[in-house]
Design an enzyme around this catalytic site. Structure first.
Site, PDB file in Angstrom:
ATOM      1  N   TRP A 213      -4.817 -27.223  49.452  1.00 12.87           N
ATOM      2  CA  TRP A 213      -5.500 -27.142  48.172  1.00 12.87           C
ATOM      3  C   TRP A 213      -6.783 -27.979  48.215  1.00 12.87           C
ATOM      4  O   TRP A 213      -6.796 -29.115  48.669  1.00 12.87           O
ATOM      5  CB  TRP A 213      -4.579 -27.642  47.055  1.00 12.87           C
ATOM      6  CG  TRP A 213      -5.248 -27.660  45.714  1.00 12.87           C
ATOM      7  CD1 TRP A 213      -5.400 -26.609  44.860  1.00 12.87           C
ATOM      8  CD2 TRP A 213      -5.879 -28.783  45.077  1.00 12.87           C
ATOM      9  NE1 TRP A 213      -6.093 -27.009  43.733  1.00 12.87           N
ATOM     10  CE2 TRP A 213      -6.391 -28.333  43.843  1.00 12.87           C
ATOM     11  CE3 TRP A 213      -6.064 -30.123  45.441  1.00 12.87           C
ATOM     12  CZ2 TRP A 213      -7.069 -29.176  42.958  1.00 12.87           C
ATOM     13  CZ3 TRP A 213      -6.741 -30.964  44.578  1.00 12.87           C
ATOM     14  CH2 TRP A 213      -7.231 -30.494  43.349  1.00 12.87           C
ATOM     15  N   ASP A 381      -7.608 -22.303  29.951  1.00 17.39           N
ATOM     16  CA  ASP A 381      -6.267 -22.678  29.506  1.00 17.39           C
ATOM     17  C   ASP A 381      -6.304 -23.395  28.151  1.00 17.39           C
ATOM     18  O   ASP A 381      -7.266 -24.084  27.813  1.00 17.39           O
ATOM     19  CB  ASP A 381      -5.656 -23.600  30.567  1.00 17.39           C
ATOM     20  CG  ASP A 381      -4.153 -23.706  30.466  1.00 17.39           C
ATOM     21  OD1 ASP A 381      -3.584 -23.179  29.509  1.00 17.39           O
ATOM     22  OD2 ASP A 381      -3.565 -24.332  31.372  1.00 17.39           O
ATOM     23  N   ASP A 496      -4.621 -16.776  36.920  1.00 17.28           N
ATOM     24  CA  ASP A 496      -4.252 -17.960  37.689  1.00 17.28           C
ATOM     25  C   ASP A 496      -2.815 -17.869  38.175  1.00 17.28           C
ATOM     26  O   ASP A 496      -2.016 -17.067  37.669  1.00 17.28           O
ATOM     27  CB  ASP A 496      -4.452 -19.212  36.830  1.00 17.28           C
ATOM     28  CG  ASP A 496      -4.973 -20.389  37.649  1.00 17.28           C
ATOM     29  OD1 ASP A 496      -4.760 -20.398  38.876  1.00 17.28           O
ATOM     30  OD2 ASP A 496      -5.590 -21.294  37.057  1.00 17.28           O
ATOM     31  N   MET A 497      -2.483 -18.686  39.169  1.00 17.81           N
ATOM     32  CA  MET A 497      -1.123 -18.770  39.718  1.00 17.81           C
ATOM     33  C   MET A 497      -1.009 -20.162  40.347  1.00 17.81           C
ATOM     34  O   MET A 497      -1.509 -20.398  41.433  1.00 17.81           O
ATOM     35  CB  MET A 497      -0.893 -17.667  40.755  1.00 17.81           C
ATOM     36  CG  MET A 497       0.530 -17.556  41.279  1.00 17.81           C
ATOM     37  SD  MET A 497       1.000 -18.719  42.566  1.00 17.81           S
ATOM     38  CE  MET A 497      -0.018 -18.216  43.938  1.00 17.81           C
ATOM     39  N   ASP A 566     -10.414 -24.691  43.936  1.00 20.94           N
ATOM     40  CA  ASP A 566     -10.552 -25.593  42.798  1.00 20.94           C
ATOM     41  C   ASP A 566     -11.538 -26.721  43.096  1.00 20.94           C
ATOM     42  O   ASP A 566     -11.956 -27.426  42.181  1.00 20.94           O
ATOM     43  CB  ASP A 566      -9.192 -26.197  42.433  1.00 20.94           C
ATOM     44  CG  ASP A 566      -8.374 -25.287  41.529  1.00 20.94           C
ATOM     45  OD1 ASP A 566      -8.955 -24.351  40.945  1.00 20.94           O
ATOM     46  OD2 ASP A 566      -7.165 -25.513  41.405  1.00 20.94           O
TER      47      ASP A 566
END
Length: 794
Positions: A213, A381, A496-497, A566
């Site tokens: 990530w 979100d 998203d996930m 991200d």
């Protein structure tokens, strides 16, 4: 079909068949694959650069050494262990990894698939329930041809149909397998490789793309060695750790020369990609669903379709292979509605507000964005859930897809209308595959969560994975999303996930089907994509899985862009976007200008640097415009105007990687139009070096005999200003840009005046000079500096 059919002009068949010899030659003048049936087995005689057809390629059958078990008699020409098989099996004398393993009722896993026939069809068939490449047909040409070869195991009644599609204009072959059970008993497929390619030697280096990530897809290159080297995923997604794509290059292959193969999986779930080198120096490449935890029960009369794998080839270097794959994505994989169509420049409120926002705050942000020329406002979100289940943190609300009236009094329809009245399109964030415990959905259907009976379930980010292997779950989520999209003017979805699958178990099926969970789950995800796009065909869906955790060709079949990572730090994005570009085009990479200091790294970079990196992607912003000054807002407006003018070139041109960022010093890339008339170069300093040696940037892809005007991009927000250049002590001539012209930026496409800031002085150079002598870029600037060059043919 005649015994032998030869290609005589570009519109003749791409597949030549010699029925007398059971020989098949797939070629388009750029790549050749030659297959032959030998003693009932399908053998690969050759795969590589295109060769002329001939009636008999039998001289390529290699009988090898007879030191191991074989089913042929002592005078047979096939030795199974050393043959280059297309569909190798377990337990019949080939001790390398099999392409298929089938568990039968008596406990045996032995099969013997033998040739039973073939078909050649124009075009490219769809794959049931799965994303796949397609061919564009014209009245004169189908764009591709497909060879289907049937192999039958008589004892079990199983038929394996191997499908090969060769595209007319690209050195790429698509491969998939369909298994049908025509027998009397159920079986379990435990392993199925979508692609198997046996190569005669091991003189290759494997380039794999690994990370985690916020640092996804960095290339790592190492020579093949005896045994197995692999990349794989068991996360339930393609994952940020290992990419379902790899290169196999000759040791001397570099960006602009040399031979290489590429393997790509058009799939978003667990995968296995590996190379196996045997004791005789032969190499077996395989790509397919990860066999760990996989077992698909196949009852009589049922069939199983494997995902598609793509085999690419080049003898002109890695950059040429990348450009091939980019065209495959844009012209044969992404939906035509958005593949080469410009998408709106967006601003996302996430890094500006996180969960803390009101409707008025959103509208204020939208008004400033519109003033800067930004076209799409995306509400991230935090907009959903009610009462105790309202989404004000990551602890609640996820799965209750209904607007929070305390934040959005008129719901999604109201905020969308108000954004539209400002003059912008409206987009919305969903995470449809997940649920919090504190939701109406979980309280009503705790059985819809993936969980193993009797086992404690892991939790991550306070969320659980919904069982998309259950059609009722997919139906419910579709109905909730459809209700929102049908009732409001939503142009874009960010999908998203943020959690991988643990405790994998499907409560709707029995024990014999538990090896199907991961694959059924991703089939459910694909089904939801297809249903939404069928209902709302103009909708743009940007894939996002905790950033780049599901950046693969399977999702690109539905989403024309994917949030690349991200990590929005421009310096980090140089490496991430550079590695991603080996397989994926610029227009597929979600890339935004974010806040500074950056929220992932804490690093501070100029707005110019952040903008010039993000422009080599799908351009947008992730920042609070209510906190920037007038000068910065004006600079953003200049960046937006520049990108709008040059987006067709940036997104549809050919990408050339010029200087890799992995030494943490410099990086560079460029995009060139198909007619080689225009180019844009991004040149970056990562870490400045005192008293550094001279550096020249060599361009590529230009017409050597043409003359080009070279200018730096307009506006102080897109390169160092004159004062900075003066402080650094170099002249325009030092950087290879003389003082021959000044003026106003002009559109290379239309010739219209953009009214942008004056361009910096430019010079005229030949394409040969720019490619072989290059541009002096010794003194771009200090740490985190950038410059964009415009190259226009006279």
């Amino acid at each position: 079909m005649p015994c032998s059919q030869r290609r005589e002009d570009p519109m003749t068949s791409l597949i030549t068949v010699n029925e007398d010899l059971n020989q098949f030659h797939l070629t388009n003048g750029r790549v050749s694959m030659i297959l032959k049936v030998v003693e009932g087995k399908l053998i690969n005689l050759y795969t590589g650069a295109a060769v002329p057809d001939r009636a008999d390629f039998g001289y390529l059958v290699d009988d090898g050494f007879r030191v191991q078990a074989t089913t042929a008699d002592e005078h047979g020409e096939l030795h199974i262990e050393q043959s280059r098989q297309e569909f190798p099996e377990y337990g019949r004398g080939d001790f390398r990894g099999p392409a298929i393993t089938v568990l039968q009722g008596n406990g045996s896993r032995i099969t013997d698939f033998r040739y039973a026939g073939y078909r050649v069809a124009p075009g490219k068939p769809e794959l049931e329930g799965l994303p796949a490449t397609y061919a564009v047909s014209t009245p004169d040409d189908t764009g591709a041809e497909t060879l289907s070869i049937d192999l039958v195991d008589d004892l079990t009644g199983l038929t394996a149909t191997l499908n090969y599609t060769i595209f007319r204009d690209e050195p790429v072959i698509a491969r998939s397998v369909r298994i049908a059970n025509h027998g009397d008993e159920p079986v379990a497929i435990e392993r199925i490789a979508s692609l198997n390619l046996d190569l005669p030697d091991d003189d290759y280096e494997m380039v794999e793309f690994t990370g985690a990530w916020a640092r996804e897809r960095e290339p790592h290159r190492q020579p093949l060695h005896p045994g197995v080297q692999s990349v794989a995923s068991m996360w339930g997604a393609s994952s940020p750790y290992f990419s379902p794509n790899a290169l196999f290059a000759r040791p001397d292959t570099i960006e602009d020369r040399g031979e290489a193969f590429s393997l790509s999986f058009v799939y978003s779930g667990n995968f296995d990609l590996h190379a196996e080198v045997d004791a005789y120096g032969a190499t077996r490449l395989q790509l397919g669903i990860n066999p760990a935890g996989f077992a698909w029960r196949l009852a009589p009369g049922e069939s199983f379709q494997s995902p598609e794998a793509l085999l690419g080839y080049t003898d002109r270097g890695l950059n040429a292979l990348s450009q091939t794959l980019h065209r495959i994505v844009l012209d044969h994989l992404e939906r035509p509605r958005w593949a080469r169509r410009e998408r709106p420049i967006l601003i996302n409120n996430w890094e500006a507000t996180y969960f803390d926002f009101t409707e008025e705050k959103l509208l204020e942000l939208a008004r400033l964005a519109h003033r800067a020329g930004i076209e799409l406002f995306v509400l991230d979100d935090g907009w959903f859930g009610r009462g105790d289940h309202a989404r004000t943190s990551d602890r609640a609300g996820l799965g209750d897809w209904i607007a929070n009236p305390e934040r959005l009094p008129e719901g999604i329809a109201g905020i969308a209308r108000k954004i539209n009245e400002i003059g912008m399109r409206f987009g919305l964030w969903f995470e449809p595959e997940m649920v919090n415990r504190a939701t109406d959905l979980y309280e009503a259907h705790p059985d819809w969560v993936i969980a193993t009976p009797g086992r404690e379930s892991a939790v991550y980010r306070q969320q659980y994975v919904l069982n998309f292997a259950n059609p009722a779950v997919v139906d419910h989520i579709y109905e909730r999303m459809h209700a929102i999209l049908d009732g409001a003017n939503v142009a874009y979805i960010k999908w998203d996930m943020n959690r991988f699958i643990t405790e994998a178990y499907d409560a709707t099926r029995g024990a014999e089907h538990q090896g199907e969970v991961f694959h059924r789950y991703i089939l459910g995800v694909y089904a939801l994509y297809r249903r939404l796009l069928a209902a709302f065909p103009d909708l743009i869906i940007e894939g996002c899985a905790s950033g780049g955790s599901r950046f693969d060709m399977g999702i690109l079949a539905y989403s024309p862009q994917i949030w690349t990572s991200d990590d929005t730090d421009a310096v980090e994005r140089l490496s991430i976007q550079y590695g991603t570009s080996y397989f994926f085009p610029v227009s597929s990479m979600g890339a935004h200008v974010s806040i500074t200091p950056n929220h992932q790294t804490g690093r501070s970079e100029s707005l110019a640097m952040r903008g010039s990196v993000a422009m080599f992607g799908t351009f947008g912003y992730e920042m609070d415009l209510t906190r920037v000054g007038e000068d910065e807002l004006d600079e953003i407006a200049r960046q937006v105007a520049f990108f709008k003018e040059h987006a067709p070139l940036l997104h549809n041109g050919d990408l050339y990687r010029l200087r890799a960022p992995y030494d943490h010093r410099q990086a560079a890339w460029m995009v060139v139009s198909a007619d080689r008339a225009h180019a844009i170069v991004g040149d970056y300093v990562i870490l400045g070096v005192p008293n550094r040696h001279k550096s020249r940037l060599h361009l590529r892809g230009l017409d050597a005999d043409a003359m080009y005007r070279v200018t730096t991009a307009p506006g102080p927000g897109l390169g160092p200003d004159d004062a900075l250049r003066g402080r650094l002590g170099y002249s325009a001539e030092d950087e290879g840009i003389g003082a021959e012209t000044t003026g106003t930026a002009t559109s290379a496409e239309s010739g219209t005046d953009t009214k942008a800031a004056p361009i910096t002085p430019g010079v005229v150079r030949s394409g040969a000079e720019l490619m072989h002598i290059g541009i002096n870029d010794t003194n771009i600037g200090p740490d985190f500096a950038s410059r964009l060059y415009l190259i226009d043919r006279l």
